[in-house]
Design a protein around this motif. Sequence first.
Motif, short mmCIF file in Angstrom:
data_model
loop_
_atom_site.label_atom_id
_atom_site.label_comp_id
_atom_site.label_asym_id
_atom_site.label_seq_id
_atom_site.Cartn_x
_atom_site.Cartn_y
_atom_site.Cartn_z
N THR A 41 -36.67 70.74 -37.26
CA THR A 41 -37.68 70.74 -38.34
C THR A 41 -37.23 69.84 -39.47
O THR A 41 -38.02 69.04 -40.02
N ILE A 42 -35.96 69.94 -39.84
CA ILE A 42 -35.42 69.09 -40.90
C ILE A 42 -35.39 67.63 -40.46
O ILE A 42 -35.72 66.72 -41.25
N LEU A 43 -35.04 67.40 -39.22
CA LEU A 43 -35.00 66.03 -38.69
C LEU A 43 -36.39 65.38 -38.76
O LEU A 43 -36.53 64.23 -39.20
N LEU A 44 -37.40 66.13 -38.37
CA LEU A 44 -38.77 65.60 -38.42
C LEU A 44 -39.20 65.29 -39.85
O LEU A 44 -39.85 64.27 -40.11
N ASP A 58 -42.14 74.20 -44.67
CA ASP A 58 -41.47 74.37 -43.39
C ASP A 58 -40.03 73.87 -43.44
O ASP A 58 -39.11 74.52 -42.93
N ALA A 59 -39.83 72.71 -44.06
CA ALA A 59 -38.50 72.14 -44.14
C ALA A 59 -37.60 72.98 -45.03
O ALA A 59 -36.40 73.15 -44.73
N ALA A 60 -38.15 73.51 -46.11
CA ALA A 60 -37.35 74.34 -47.02
C ALA A 60 -36.87 75.61 -46.31
O ALA A 60 -35.71 76.01 -46.46
N LYS A 61 -37.75 76.23 -45.54
CA LYS A 61 -37.37 77.43 -44.78
C LYS A 61 -36.31 77.07 -43.73
O LYS A 61 -35.34 77.81 -43.53
N ALA A 62 -36.51 75.93 -43.07
CA ALA A 62 -35.54 75.49 -42.07
C ALA A 62 -34.17 75.26 -42.70
O ALA A 62 -33.14 75.60 -42.11
#
Length: 774
Positions: free
Chosen positions: A512-515, A754-758
């Motif tokens: 998710t962070i990579l995306l 989404d990225a923050a949660k990931a």
Amino acid sequence: MSKEPSAAASAVVAWTNDLQADFEQIVRVGEECISEHEVKALLTKKQANATQVEAAAAATTPSSSCPIILYDGFEPSGRMHIAQGVFKAMNVNRLTSLHTCDARFVFWVADWFALMNDKMGGSLEKIQTVGHYLIQVWKAAGMNLAKVDFKWASIEITQHANIYWPMMLDIARRFNVTRIKKCCQIMGRLEGTLSAAQVLYPLMQCTDVFFLKADVCQLGVDQRKVNMLAREYCEAAGRKVKPIILSHHMLYGLKAGQEKMSKSDPNSAVFMEDSADDVERKILSAYCPSRLETLEGVERDTTVTDTTDHNDVEDAGKASMHLTVDNLKNPCLDYIHHIIFSAPNATFTADEIVYKDYASVEAAFLSGDMSEDSLKRGLIDALNHLLEPVRSHFINDPEAKRLLECVQQYKKDSVTTVTEQQTVRRLDLVKLGKVAPDSHLVFAPLPTASPSLQDSVHLIALLKHGTESENGNDTANTPDSQTPIILFLSDWSARVCNACQADVKAITAYYTILLASLKALDAGLMSRVQVVWQSEAILADPSNYWISVINVGRHFSLNKVMGAQMQDSECVGLVIARLMRVADVVGIAPKILVMLDHDADSIVVTELVEDFYNDKLAKELTLPVVALTMGAIIRLQAERESEALVLENDEYYILDDPKVHGKSKLKKAFCEPGNISFCPPIQLSSVFAINGAAKQLVVSRSPDNGGDVVYQNVQALESDFCSGALHPGDLKASVATVMVAVLEQLSTELKQADAAKAAKDLKAYQKKAAKSKK
């Protein structure tokens, strides 16, 4: 599989004569039991459960008993020898007729595995017909089917693919290649001749044990090593209760020196469909020594004392299938001992003398009081007595008769159709509408606890990598605008490779962070990219996907898949991941496949893809254009000789670095005057400035130091740095400004929901991993 009984639960159940009788009845079935004290604990627990159920029933409280689950499996391949038929029927009846608690026998009907192995011309319908025929054989042999459940692998695995396959991947990640090779006896193969698929079989059989929640594995001694693997897995995975291993005796083949019977050799055993004449012919010609002979392999001591076997020096494929010393190895005596006398109150008659136990038969024969002919004639009569009800059943029962006729016809139809021979089963994501045809395919890297900017830079380079035109020239930095681009996230392969310790949340968080980082760095490119999660792709058609994986493995030797660098001491999951990678490519059927050329794994996989396409798929699919590209290396420090010299996160920019690290990390970066062979600031300026959105690097200097200079190509920048016209300090200062902006751009995108949660999930994993190392 049941949980371990608490001390309180065990304490309220006294050990009774009935419990002792059940214990003796269970362990009598096995040539070896691992372990007897666990059998007692299991009986005590089930007795306690049964008592609670009775009390609940009396109080009209809803409750249900929890029977002992015993497990065995079989592949419907056409024939059933007498040990699998009569011997197994008697064992099942003995194990499911306990006094103190309920017990059920679960047969794993491996029809899916028979399909995978091209049995019955690759027809699942025919394979299942054979399976129903074999069930009728057991019914006729007297097996109490009221106490038996038949679970069909094709149904169970497909319906529960999201449970079965992740469990298999978890087992695979915990063992090295050496340990799995020790299980190769279950396939009748020597270690040096293994195909890559043959390391999958023991892993899947081990999975079956836990998938079926078996308390007791009741299989032959030839399956002992894989059953022990299940117990070792419990230790590795922290499971408190291990499956009990009850390994039954393996009957010798009827010919001299045969360790076991063989379905491929009709004269090596008596089969359940044999006529009376067949039985007489086979037994009269059977090997039947009354004293030791010097036949090679007959006198070998086969005592086994080690219960783990993973350190054995001997090739597992050559290991004996018997756990007790028997230098005579007389198959006729073996049949009398384990078939004739396995029935309750059995007797054996020879020369009109009735023997009530095996020991007296053996003594009479070895002393010469009973001749070989008399022994064999008595055995023929006894076997035909056992088989006659089976013969009658298939004559008088309409359904059994129909099934037998079908199976007999299948044997005659030995030649498969052209369609069956040419069809290669595979996942087809294009046909399923999941991906567009003729795509440009890129695989994301396996996850790490600290996603680096290097990963993102490499991926963007792969996603942009140009294709060759018809005249052989490179047309552009990016794929043709009409070519669909697919970024494949191998989340299940990550688990089997033990990436992030197979933590599902951490793996998902990494991707998710990579995306998010890719979107921050090149939103235009990512608007054209379709992201495919491996787990979702597999579950779209799990049966065909895993058949494809196994077919890839069957096509290549284990040594070929491992390549020159992988060692037997490494995780077997790496082998599975390479097979999966080939199946992933075949499932997408891309026009272009782009991979990193400095990655040993990519190089091996590329060879496997090319060979598999050419050898198996040439008539169905076009081999993709395979491009290996280097990509920019943006590490900040030269590689250290020792891990002890590596400082935390100083070698790369990390995706969640605060923007101040743009300057502080670059300040510490390697930047030797005049050295352009390894100069991180030049590489960074190439990626993020000159070939980035700005298309240039501006170096700000005082007039005394030459004034400002603008570089629009890397060659000019390298020339000035090499000559000394550009000082390292000025270069670093300019690139630091660029990197601060890059990290700020990343930070903005990574703050999205989404990225923050990931990011939080990945931080939580990092803390957990750090604790586990202490």
